[in-house]
Design a protein around this motif. Structure first.
Motif, PDB file in Angstrom:
ATOM      1  N   GLY A  62       0.796  -1.215   0.000  1.00  0.00           N
ATOM      2  CA  GLY A  62       0.000   0.000   0.000  1.00  0.00           C
ATOM      3  C   GLY A  62       0.828   1.264   0.000  1.00  0.00           C
ATOM      4  O   GLY A  62       0.366   2.315  -0.413  1.00  0.00           O
ATOM      5  N   LYS A  65       2.547   1.364  -4.134  1.00  0.00           N
ATOM      6  CA  LYS A  65       1.544   0.613  -4.902  1.00  0.00           C
ATOM      7  C   LYS A  65       2.025   0.284  -6.316  1.00  0.00           C
ATOM      8  O   LYS A  65       1.605  -0.715  -6.907  1.00  0.00           O
ATOM      9  CB  LYS A  65       0.248   1.420  -4.989  1.00  0.00           C
ATOM     10  N   LEU A  99      -8.146   9.121   2.654  1.00  0.00           N
ATOM     11  CA  LEU A  99      -7.054   8.788   3.579  1.00  0.00           C
ATOM     12  C   LEU A  99      -7.088   9.800   4.727  1.00  0.00           C
ATOM     13  O   LEU A  99      -7.106  11.010   4.482  1.00  0.00           O
ATOM     14  CB  LEU A  99      -5.733   8.891   2.807  1.00  0.00           C
ATOM     15  N   MET A 112      -8.666   3.765  -0.024  1.00  0.00           N
ATOM     16  CA  MET A 112      -8.055   4.110  -1.304  1.00  0.00           C
ATOM     17  C   MET A 112      -8.757   3.377  -2.455  1.00  0.00           C
ATOM     18  O   MET A 112      -9.020   3.952  -3.502  1.00  0.00           O
ATOM     19  CB  MET A 112      -6.568   3.759  -1.314  1.00  0.00           C
ATOM     20  N   PHE A 114      -7.593   0.437  -4.104  1.00  0.00           N
ATOM     21  CA  PHE A 114      -6.669  -0.094  -5.122  1.00  0.00           C
ATOM     22  C   PHE A 114      -6.421   0.905  -6.256  1.00  0.00           C
ATOM     23  O   PHE A 114      -6.489   0.541  -7.439  1.00  0.00           O
ATOM     24  CB  PHE A 114      -7.174  -1.426  -5.703  1.00  0.00           C
ATOM     25  N   SER A 245      -2.127  -8.988   9.458  1.00  0.00           N
ATOM     26  CA  SER A 245      -3.360  -8.900   8.722  1.00  0.00           C
ATOM     27  C   SER A 245      -3.437  -7.582   7.960  1.00  0.00           C
ATOM     28  O   SER A 245      -2.595  -6.710   8.105  1.00  0.00           O
ATOM     29  CB  SER A 245      -4.538  -8.942   9.710  1.00  0.00           C
ATOM     30  N   SER A 267      -5.779   1.243  10.482  1.00  0.00           N
ATOM     31  CA  SER A 267      -4.469   0.611  10.686  1.00  0.00           C
ATOM     32  C   SER A 267      -3.733   1.358  11.782  1.00  0.00           C
ATOM     33  O   SER A 267      -4.191   2.393  12.254  1.00  0.00           O
ATOM     34  CB  SER A 267      -3.668   0.659   9.384  1.00  0.00           C
ATOM     35  N   GLY A 268      -2.590   0.843  12.175  1.00  0.00           N
ATOM     36  CA  GLY A 268      -1.785   1.501  13.199  1.00  0.00           C
ATOM     37  C   GLY A 268      -2.031   0.926  14.585  1.00  0.00           C
ATOM     38  O   GLY A 268      -2.514  -0.200  14.727  1.00  0.00           O
ATOM     39  N   VAL A 295       1.685  -8.375  10.540  1.00  0.00           N
ATOM     40  CA  VAL A 295       1.574  -6.948  10.237  1.00  0.00           C
ATOM     41  C   VAL A 295       0.333  -6.376  10.904  1.00  0.00           C
ATOM     42  O   VAL A 295      -0.696  -7.046  10.991  1.00  0.00           O
ATOM     43  CB  VAL A 295       1.602  -6.701   8.700  1.00  0.00           C
ATOM     44  N   GLY A 296       0.473  -5.159  11.397  1.00  0.00           N
ATOM     45  CA  GLY A 296      -0.625  -4.474  12.071  1.00  0.00           C
ATOM     46  C   GLY A 296      -0.136  -3.815  13.338  1.00  0.00           C
ATOM     47  O   GLY A 296       0.125  -4.492  14.332  1.00  0.00           O
ATOM     48  N   ILE A 298       2.662  -2.303  14.265  1.00  0.00           N
ATOM     49  CA  ILE A 298       4.044  -2.330  14.767  1.00  0.00           C
ATOM     50  C   ILE A 298       4.634  -0.919  14.738  1.00  0.00           C
ATOM     51  O   ILE A 298       4.617  -0.254  13.706  1.00  0.00           O
ATOM     52  CB  ILE A 298       4.929  -3.292  13.928  1.00  0.00           C
ATOM     53  N   LEU A 317       5.386  -3.206   8.448  1.00  0.00           N
ATOM     54  CA  LEU A 317       4.656  -2.051   8.956  1.00  0.00           C
ATOM     55  C   LEU A 317       4.427  -1.044   7.843  1.00  0.00           C
ATOM     56  O   LEU A 317       5.107  -1.051   6.817  1.00  0.00           O
ATOM     57  CB  LEU A 317       5.404  -1.388  10.115  1.00  0.00           C
ATOM     58  N   THR A 319       1.766   2.124   8.822  1.00  0.00           N
ATOM     59  CA  THR A 319       1.225   3.328   9.457  1.00  0.00           C
ATOM     60  C   THR A 319       2.222   4.039  10.377  1.00  0.00           C
ATOM     61  O   THR A 319       2.298   5.278  10.360  1.00  0.00           O
ATOM     62  CB  THR A 319      -0.057   2.969  10.237  1.00  0.00           C
TER      63      THR A 319
HETATM   64  C1  LIG Z   1      -2.908   4.015   3.054  1.00  0.00           C
HETATM   65  C2  LIG Z   1      -2.863   2.533   3.113  1.00  0.00           C
HETATM   66  C3  LIG Z   1      -2.983   1.797   1.938  1.00  0.00           C
HETATM   67  C4  LIG Z   1      -2.951   0.401   1.978  1.00  0.00           C
HETATM   68  N1  LIG Z   1      -3.032  -0.304   0.808  1.00  0.00           N
HETATM   69  C5  LIG Z   1      -2.929  -1.652   0.832  1.00  0.00           C
HETATM   70  C6  LIG Z   1      -2.951  -2.396  -0.381  1.00  0.00           C
HETATM   71  O1  LIG Z   1      -3.026  -1.849  -1.483  1.00  0.00           O
HETATM   72  N2  LIG Z   1      -2.894  -3.752  -0.283  1.00  0.00           N
HETATM   73  C7  LIG Z   1      -2.777  -4.405   0.916  1.00  0.00           C
HETATM   74  O2  LIG Z   1      -2.696  -5.627   0.942  1.00  0.00           O
HETATM   75  N3  LIG Z   1      -2.728  -3.712   2.078  1.00  0.00           N
HETATM   76  C8  LIG Z   1      -2.805  -2.361   2.056  1.00  0.00           C
HETATM   77  N4  LIG Z   1      -2.737  -1.671   3.235  1.00  0.00           N
HETATM   78  C9  LIG Z   1      -2.646  -2.410   4.521  1.00  0.00           C
HETATM   79  C10 LIG Z   1      -1.212  -2.543   5.027  1.00  0.00           C
HETATM   80  O3  LIG Z   1      -0.431  -3.276   4.130  1.00  0.00           O
HETATM   81  C11 LIG Z   1      -1.208  -3.231   6.402  1.00  0.00           C
HETATM   82  O4  LIG Z   1      -1.714  -4.533   6.254  1.00  0.00           O
HETATM   83  C12 LIG Z   1      -2.037  -2.490   7.443  1.00  0.00           C
HETATM   84  O5  LIG Z   1      -1.942  -1.097   7.272  1.00  0.00           O
HETATM   85  C13 LIG Z   1      -1.615  -2.840   8.864  1.00  0.00           C
HETATM   86  O6  LIG Z   1      -0.275  -2.461   9.113  1.00  0.00           O
HETATM   87  P1  LIG Z   1       0.123  -1.081   9.860  1.00  0.00           P
HETATM   88  O7  LIG Z   1      -0.724  -1.004  11.094  1.00  0.00           O
HETATM   89  O8  LIG Z   1       1.583  -1.191  10.149  1.00  0.00           O
HETATM   90  O9  LIG Z   1      -0.173   0.005   8.893  1.00  0.00           O
HETATM   91  C14 LIG Z   1      -2.778  -0.274   3.217  1.00  0.00           C
HETATM   92  C15 LIG Z   1      -2.650   0.480   4.389  1.00  0.00           C
HETATM   93  C16 LIG Z   1      -2.679   1.856   4.367  1.00  0.00           C
HETATM   94  C17 LIG Z   1      -2.515   2.634   5.643  1.00  0.00           C
END
Ligand SMILES: Cc1cc2nc3c(=O)[nH]c(=O)nc-3n(C[C@H](O)[C@H](O)[C@H](O)COP(=O)(O)O)c2cc1C
Length: 357
Positions: A62, A65, A99, A112, A114, A245, A267-268, A295-296, A298, A317, A319
């Protein structure tokens, strides 16, 4: 390397989050920003799927992309970068704003949808870096999505596998984004079985000497039955791993009122607990036989260590980078190395799933 984030971070946060992200990607793409990376502590090394990771910390999907800046991110110290999600055809994603920053919670909400340039430019960039002597050490995976208007989801994932299996170090089938209608229903037992068989067949049809491992990325919002079904199908089909996740559609206590009604994935920090619990569940349900990318939420070495003890072989990670900047990468790695040594682990692999023993 000098850390400019204390100066640059507050400036970026004056822009709306999506503009700030675009500026960041453009700056990274100049290739001028990150300095040479320091060597990783040997305790952080891990070998999975016949591939060597210098450290287990990856950039989650993400952020990049369109696979524009994997080398810049590897140079910042990530052991691996997951580019995407990429869909076969380019698509604009959802209308803006899509966002949102929740700084007090250390969180982000995104819908977003995709937005990406499609498979061809993505593949061309991975192709180019294979022969580029400046390409950074580390692994680059590709996260596959489907176009919003594709009726037969498996066709899109099959196209992604065919084009990217020869180019990516690993592939992820992402059926867990909350922002593409109907996508998460692919996590159900029967649709998942059909989908995973199809993508595994497609990978086999590429006839590669060293085919990339194929992983499934799941959502945190699953019932006990969903979890058991996913574990059973993952083992039965023979996929190579799970990514646990994606973002959550839940709005935990503490989510500010004005964001409660904002559609999208959270997320975060608020995701750390739920995603780590799910990771532990999936480790147990798969008998620890399937490598898991945790993931999630960290944001520090202790978070990464908690995921590894719960059953993750690698972590990612996204966020926390928004709030902490690139210095976080070195901080997490050194924190993790210190915790491994404190508890007497000679190698990262020995700590994987330690909480279950
Ligand atoms: C802005 C944004 C865009 C994301 N886009 C995707 C994506 O295109 N495909 C995907 O599998 N996960 C996407 N994610 C999810 C992250 O890969 C990750 O699984 C999720 O944010 C949890 O991790 P974090 O808490 O460290 O952010 C996106 C997350 C954010 C914040």
């Amino acid at each position: 390397m000098i850390d400019l984030f204390p100066i640059v971070g507050p400036i970026l946060r004056r822009f709306d989050p999506e503009t700030a992200h675009t500026i960041t990607i453009r700056a990274l793409a100049t290739g001028l920003m990150p300095g040479p990376r320091a060597a990783d502590d040997p305790v952080l090394r891990i070998r999975l799927w016949g591939r060597d990771f210098a450290n287990p910390l990856g950039l989650a999907a993400g952020f990049d992309k369109n696979a524009e800046v994997p080398d810049a991110m590897l140079r910042l110290g990530f052991g691996f970068v997951e580019a995407g999600s990429v869909t076969p055809r380019p698509q604009p994603g959802n209308p803006r704003p899509r966002l949102f920053r929740l700084p007090e919670q250390g969180a982000v909400i995104n819908r977003m949808g995709f937005n990406n340039e499609g498979l061809e430019p993505f593949a061309a960039r991975l192709e180019r870096r294979r022969t580029d002597p400046r390409c950074a050490p580390g692994l680059v995976g590709a996260n596959l999505g489907k176009n919003k208007d594709t009726a037969e989801a498996a066709d899109d994932y099959a196209l992604g596998v065919r084009r990217l299996a020869p180019l990516a170090d690993y592939l992820v089938v992402n059926v867990s984004s909350p922002n593409t209608p109907g996508l998460r229903a692919l996590q159900g037992r029967e649709p998942l079985r059909v989908l995973l068989r199809r993508v595994l067949d497609e990978r086999a049809a590429c006839r590669l000497d060293n085919p990339p491992p194929l992983l499934l990325k799941i959502a945190p919002d699953l019932t006990e039955e969903d979890k058991a079904d996913i574990a059973a199908v993952a083992l039965e089909t023979g996929i190579d791993g799970l990514v646990v996740s994606n973002t959550t559609i839940a709005r935990p206590p503490g989510t500010p009122e004005r964001f409660r009604g904002e559609a999208g994935g959270l997320s975060g920090r608020p995701l750390l607990g739920p995603s780590t619990t799910l990771l532990a569940d999936m480790f147990r349900l798969t008998g620890g036989t399937l490598p898991i990318v945790g993931v999630g939420g960290i944001a520090g070495g202790a978070d990464a260590y908690a995921k590894i003890r719960a059953g993750a072989s690698l972590v990612q990670l996204y966020t926390a980078l928004v709030y902490g900047g690139p210095a976080l990468i070195t901080g997490i790695k050194s924190g993790l190395a210190a915790l491994l040594k404190r508890d007497g682990f000679a190698a990262l692999a020995d700590a994987v799933g330690a909480d279950h023993r």
